[in-house]
Design an enzyme around this catalytic site. Structure first.
Site, PDB file in Angstrom:
ATOM      1  N   LYS A 128       4.442  -1.952   0.839  1.00  0.00           N
ATOM      2  CA  LYS A 128       5.643  -1.346   0.234  1.00  0.00           C
ATOM      3  C   LYS A 128       6.082  -0.072   0.954  1.00  0.00           C
ATOM      4  O   LYS A 128       7.252   0.101   1.290  1.00  0.00           O
ATOM      5  CB  LYS A 128       5.386  -1.017  -1.239  1.00  0.00           C
ATOM      6  CG  LYS A 128       5.286  -2.208  -2.149  1.00  0.00           C
ATOM      7  CD  LYS A 128       5.225  -1.776  -3.618  1.00  0.00           C
ATOM      8  CE  LYS A 128       3.928  -1.079  -3.973  1.00  0.00           C
ATOM      9  NZ  LYS A 128       2.755  -1.966  -3.929  1.00  0.00           N
ATOM     10  N   THR A 129       5.142   0.836   1.138  1.00  0.00           N
ATOM     11  CA  THR A 129       5.501   2.126   1.715  1.00  0.00           C
ATOM     12  C   THR A 129       6.015   1.963   3.135  1.00  0.00           C
ATOM     13  O   THR A 129       7.054   2.541   3.508  1.00  0.00           O
ATOM     14  CB  THR A 129       4.290   3.071   1.696  1.00  0.00           C
ATOM     15  OG1 THR A 129       3.894   3.278   0.343  1.00  0.00           O
ATOM     16  CG2 THR A 129       4.631   4.412   2.325  1.00  0.00           C
ATOM     17  N   GLU A 172      10.767   2.697  -3.173  1.00  0.00           N
ATOM     18  CA  GLU A 172       9.553   1.900  -3.295  1.00  0.00           C
ATOM     19  C   GLU A 172       9.345   1.589  -4.770  1.00  0.00           C
ATOM     20  O   GLU A 172       9.290   2.501  -5.600  1.00  0.00           O
ATOM     21  CB  GLU A 172       8.372   2.677  -2.724  1.00  0.00           C
ATOM     22  CG  GLU A 172       7.060   1.947  -2.778  1.00  0.00           C
ATOM     23  CD  GLU A 172       5.946   2.727  -2.104  1.00  0.00           C
ATOM     24  OE1 GLU A 172       4.768   2.443  -2.410  1.00  0.00           O
ATOM     25  OE2 GLU A 172       6.241   3.619  -1.280  1.00  0.00           O
TER      26      GLU A 172
END
Length: 496
Positions: A128-129, A172
């Site tokens: 995600k990041t 995010e």
């Protein structure tokens, strides 16, 4: 966390929040939100007990930081923001309710900041990041000046949040506490779906159902992006397409909408050819290695293509992608030993990270210093975690980091180290934090790669390892990026 009790994204804006106070403002997620509000010109205060690295930047932007938790911190405040790490009986939470102040979960406050923007929300078990960072950089390269809030800092940029002038807002989206169900995205990117956070969901089926619910919140005029190579992503795409939703896939699979071919990864980076609808988009190159990095970047390429942004912007942004802190982050070199830091703590992400570091090590050995994150995960995924750690040549294992969890006899790292398929002399459980640097210095040889990996406190270990390695040379070695190091007492659970 039951999201039914929270208000989904709607008409409330960040300006409607008035004077904002964030409890536990030092954690990555909360400090990013505070930075966003401050750069938007809003009055912000926060409370902390430790001097997190992010706090100096918040003060420089005009934020008021209280290094205590007390009722007086709420004087003049209109809205109090908390994260899932803050208990409901926290004294500032109790005081906020007593005063009748607006009390919002971090996700609700973030949703208010998104109002009026086209939100690009990135979800998934892994990546995600990194993917959020890549999408952000592509939009920036295209000149759209997006707002963004990322769960980490883009290396060399030093910020995980920004208030932009453009129409897009990149965020995010965290599934761990179901808070991603509060958002109303224009674009939803789901990198992959694997069993995790089963303390929240119970089983994989419930987790997959939550990701499907998240995707269904996407604006009908927008679109959903997921990975055709990931079994969970493929099942999700099939379900949503059967419902008539706009879903696009990427990957090396022959039926992916954005098809990748010729993917190659080395210590110098990763590259691949991209094609969509029979049209070649050319070669995409990243200066960071790993097939998983290539897949993450492909989601950013596909999103940019569907947003009708120049492909050249994606190529240029990804070609200069500096990485994200704590994601394959090089800490330095001392006495010929290269030290990295890596956030991975789920078996799949651990495996990918260690396979990539194996490429970097070349003829040298790979020494892993691992601190598991959460007892339930370490217990439920012990076999898979042990197999991943078996990729290492040597393993130094710390005790599980699980604030608030009660460890039963036989649980934790003692059981995990026994399960790792390495000879007894090549793996060791070290109970005391302060004993780890000497243990690593004893094992590491010039040409080796050492990686600190896992729970948040382990990120503080890298500098101490460099110091210990440098000390072997009498302080005259080839050290770079050597810091003083901080013990684990400075690394309480991030409130963000």
């Amino acid at each position: 966390m039951n999201t039914a009790q929270f208000t989904p994204a709607g008409t409330m804006t960040a300006e409607d929040l008035g004077r904002i106070h964030l409890i536990g403002v030092g954690g990555v997620g909360m400090s990013g939100l505070a930075r966003l509000f401050l750069t938007r010109g809003l009055p912000v205060s926060g409370s902390e007990l430790r001097e997190w690295p992010s706090l100096a930047g918040l003060r420089a932007l005009g934020g008021t930081i209280h290094m205590t938790h007390e009722a007086a911190n709420l004087d003049g405040v209109d809205t109090v923001v908390y994260s899932s790490a803050i208990p409901q009986d926290h004294l500032e939470m109790v005081e906020a309710r007593r005063r009748g102040l607006r009390v919002l979960h971090r996700s609700e406050a973030l949703a208010a900041a998104m109002t009026g923007r086209r939100t690009v929300a990135v979800a998934g078990t892994h990546g995600k990041t990194t993917t959020t960072s890549m999408v952000t950089m592509v939009l920036q390269q295209a000149g759209t000046d997006p707002s963004f809030v990322i769960g980490g800092e883009i290396s060399e940029v030093g910020s995980g949040a920004h208030h932009g002038t453009g129409e897009h807002f990149v965020v995010e989206a965290d599934e761990s506490d179901r808070s991603f169900l509060i958002y109303r995205p224009y674009v939803s990117i789901i990198t992959n779906i694997e069993a995790d956070h089963l303390n929240t969901y119970g089983d994989l089926a419930s987790l997959e159902a939550a990701f499907a619910d998240f995707a269904r919140l996407t604006d009908p005029d927008g679109f959903i992006v997921t990975c055709a190579d990931d079994p969970g992503g493929r099942r999700l795409a099939e379900t949503l397409r059967a419902e008539g939703r706009r879903v696009w896939t990427y990957g090396e699979s022959p039926d992916a909408d954005l098809r990748l071919s010729g993917m190659a990864s080395s210590a110098r980076g990763v590259r691949y050819l991209a094609e969509i609808d029979g049209r070649s988009l050319g070669e995409i190159r990243l200066p960071v290695p790993g097939r998983h990095m290539g897949l993450n970047s492909a989601s950013a390429v596909l999103a940019a293509y569907l947003l009708e942004l120049p492909v050249e912007a994606a190529e240029a942004a990804l070609g200069a992608f500096p990485g994200v802190r704590r994601r394959f982050e090089r800490k330095g070199v001392a006495d010929g030993v290269l030290v990295y830091d890596e956030y991975a703590y789920h078996p799949t992400s651990m495996t990918l990270a260690l396979q990539t570091l194996r490429e970097v090590a070349g003829e040298g050995r790979l020494i892993v210093v691992f601190q598991p994150y959460r007892l339930y995960r370490t217990r439920d995924l012990q076999a898979e975690m042990a197999a991943a750690l078996g990729i290492a040549d040597e393993l130094v294992l710390l005790e599980v980091f699980g604030p608030g969890e009660l460890r039963q006899p036989g649980e934790g790292s003692v059981a995990l180290v026994e399960a790792v398929p390495l000879p007894a002399d090549r793996k060791v459980f070290v109970e005391a934090w302060d004993d780890v640097p000497a243990e690593v210095a004893r094992r590491a040889r010039p040409g080796d790669v050492v990686v600190t990996m896992g729970a948040p406190p382990i990120s503080l270990m890298g500098d101490q390892l460099l110091d210990a390695l440098l000390a072997r040379t009498g302080g005259a070695g080839d050290a770079a990026a050597v810091g003083t190091g901080v013990g684990p007492d400075g690394a309480a659970t991030p409130a963000g």
